[in-house]
Design a protein around this motif. Structure first.
Motif, PDB file in Angstrom:
ATOM      1  N   SER A 180      -5.086  -5.142   1.336  1.00 19.33           N
ATOM      2  CA  SER A 180      -4.078  -4.314   1.851  1.00 19.33           C
ATOM      3  C   SER A 180      -3.756  -4.399   3.679  1.00 19.33           C
ATOM      4  O   SER A 180      -2.869  -5.079   4.439  1.00 19.33           O
TER       5      SER A 180
ATOM      6  N   TYR B 171      -0.085   0.579  -6.019  1.00 16.81           N
ATOM      7  CA  TYR B 171      -0.166   1.014  -3.991  1.00 16.81           C
ATOM      8  C   TYR B 171      -1.793   1.234  -3.764  1.00 16.81           C
ATOM      9  O   TYR B 171      -2.503   0.714  -3.506  1.00 16.81           O
TER      10      TYR B 171
ATOM     11  N   LYS C 211       0.737  -1.373   0.114  1.00 19.07           N
ATOM     12  CA  LYS C 211       0.065  -0.088   0.259  1.00 19.07           C
ATOM     13  C   LYS C 211       0.460   1.160  -0.227  1.00 19.07           C
ATOM     14  O   LYS C 211       0.668   2.598  -0.049  1.00 19.07           O
ATOM     15  N   THR C 212       2.263   0.528  -0.190  1.00 24.24           N
ATOM     16  CA  THR C 212       3.051   2.711   0.097  1.00 24.24           C
ATOM     17  C   THR C 212       3.939   1.801  -1.475  1.00 24.24           C
ATOM     18  O   THR C 212       4.402   0.827  -1.993  1.00 24.24           O
TER      19      THR C 212
END
Length: 126
Positions: free
Chosen positions: A75, A55, A30-31
């Protein structure tokens, strides 16, 4: 160290939906700026890029599979999933999940990405 692991059924019947999950450790899906991809290699054929998810959850699917393939992510579990509907024996392949630094513009994959899972064999047969 980033690790990816594919999981899912090894055998699927024709016309069914194939679902494969990639569990990621050592990095967050998620990043970052990576594309979390699915790649497959049918027996005796070249590697084929199937699609990717970013992401933010944006997906990119190969035009040849757009009507049958989808990619989603969870996520909270650091996982992303491939679903392929209406499978046929031609979908028999080793399926890999991978982390890639850029989005592919063609379905051709010359070599396996360095950051990838070990691959999982999926056979479509009745």
């Amino acid at each position: 160290q980033v690790r990816l692991q594919e999981s899912g059924p090894g055998l699927v019947k024709p016309s069914q939906t194939l679902s494969l999950t990639c569990t990621v450790s050592g990095a967050s899906i998620k990043t970052g700026v990576y594309y979390w991809s699915w790649i497959r290699q049918p027996p005796g054929k070249e590697l084929e890029w199937m699609g990717a998810i970013t992401y933010s959850g944006r997906t990119h699917i190969s035009p040849s599979l757009k009507s049958r393939a989808s990619i989603s992510k969870d996520s909270s579990k650091n996982q992303f999933t491939l679903q392929l509907t209406s499978v046929t024996p031609e979908d028999t392949a080793v399926y890999y999940c991978a982390r890639e630094p850029r989005l592919r513009t063609t379905g051709i994959v010359p070599t396996l990405p360095p950051v990838r899972g070990q691959g999982t064999q999926v056979t479509v047969s009745s």
